[in-house]
Design an enzyme around this catalytic site. Sequence first.
Site, PDB file in Angstrom:
ATOM      1  N   CYS A 132      49.311  22.014  53.204  1.00  0.00           N
ATOM      2  CA  CYS A 132      48.017  22.465  52.690  1.00  0.00           C
ATOM      3  C   CYS A 132      47.333  23.357  53.728  1.00  0.00           C
ATOM      4  CB  CYS A 132      47.141  21.250  52.376  1.00  0.00           C
ATOM      5  SG  CYS A 132      45.479  21.698  51.894  1.00  0.00           S
ATOM      6  N   CYS A 152      43.572  22.726  54.145  1.00  0.00           N
ATOM      7  CA  CYS A 152      43.226  21.527  54.922  1.00  0.00           C
ATOM      8  C   CYS A 152      43.565  21.682  56.408  1.00  0.00           C
ATOM      9  CB  CYS A 152      43.998  20.305  54.408  1.00  0.00           C
ATOM     10  SG  CYS A 152      44.278  20.252  52.657  1.00  0.00           S
ATOM     11  N   ASP A 153      44.718  22.275  56.719  1.00  0.00           N
ATOM     12  CA  ASP A 153      45.222  22.221  58.090  1.00  0.00           C
ATOM     13  C   ASP A 153      45.256  23.558  58.824  1.00  0.00           C
ATOM     14  OD1 ASP A 153      45.669  19.521  57.647  1.00  0.00           O
ATOM     15  OD2 ASP A 153      47.694  19.872  56.886  1.00  0.00           O
TER      16      ASP A 153
END
Length: 300
Positions: A131, A134-135
């Site tokens: 992701c 997200c990261d």
Amino acid sequence: MHDIIVIGGGPAGLTAATYACRAGKSVLVIEKNAFGGQITWSPRVENFPGYLSVTGTELGDKLLEQAMAQGSEVELEEVTGITPVEGGWQVACESGAAFSAKAVILAAGAKPRMLGVEREEEFVGCGVCYCAVCDGAFYAGKPVAVCGGGNSALQDALLLSESCSKVYLVHRRDSFRGEQKLVEALKKRENVEFVLNAQTIALLGEDEVSGLLISQDGSEHVLDVEGVFVAIGHQPDLGAFAPYLALSEQGYAASDERCLTATPGLFVAGDCREKTVRQLTTAAADGAVAALAAVKYIEK
Ligand code: NAP
């Protein structure tokens, strides 16, 4: 006992909840991670009717807000199984909590497909990510690779190119499955390099990823990257419900045009359903169809 339990709080599940509530039914949506589902991983959505551009998180929040405004209850729990009981279904959760309803709508979505190379699981959180939204921030200023050729990979590469020093887009073919508009946008980014007709062979590194070994044009070479973002699609995870479903070879649940599965009172909606087009719009459409069919089933 609720009228309807919806398992999964993505676009399909939340739309189902909105429709079932508006039909006067009591509804509980159970989600294990984040309401909004996979869409919360999308930095920008430009193909949902009525929105020129919206972030996935914002759209997910709106869908949740809408379902709750219509009266839906929500729980953050991981469902471990369902069992038929007198008058409906019992839904068991990992925490030990149990809920029951007259009908169940499975809208459990799909989980990221893994590359299937050695040490992939070991490197999750240490260089392997699924992701970019997200990261991505963990890799600011660093070189990364994105694997895949669909819209997710193209969007991830675009997003990462804004903060990473270099982005290799590694795809197994020489043409992309994702939208041409995104490909053109990527071609304009100086720090993006397409690595086409390439197979990923291995992840390199000791405790953290330090490279990606690929095979291209008959020879192997290493991309020096600190992060590998895998965006090669998703697969359903319906094992816990398998006894009550007819699953396709790829694990998707078969249903009729009412989204009714092989079992009365059990409906399926969204990406975990066997169908040809998996998009936000078709997920929402499934949610509406499944909810109305479930309402009819309860009222029978
Ligand atoms: P996808 O469209 O299924 O694309 C998966 C990509 O990964 C394909 O290019 C495929 O290669 C490649 N691939 C699959 N298995 C592989 C393997 N084992 N090794 C290497 N490469 C592999 O998946 P997606 O990009 O996640 O998108 C899923 C759906 O969501 C699509 O319908 C997409 O349009 C939609 N989506 C929409 C938005 C939006 O903004 N609205 C954003 C993201 C995704 P091949 O092409 O060679 O098969």
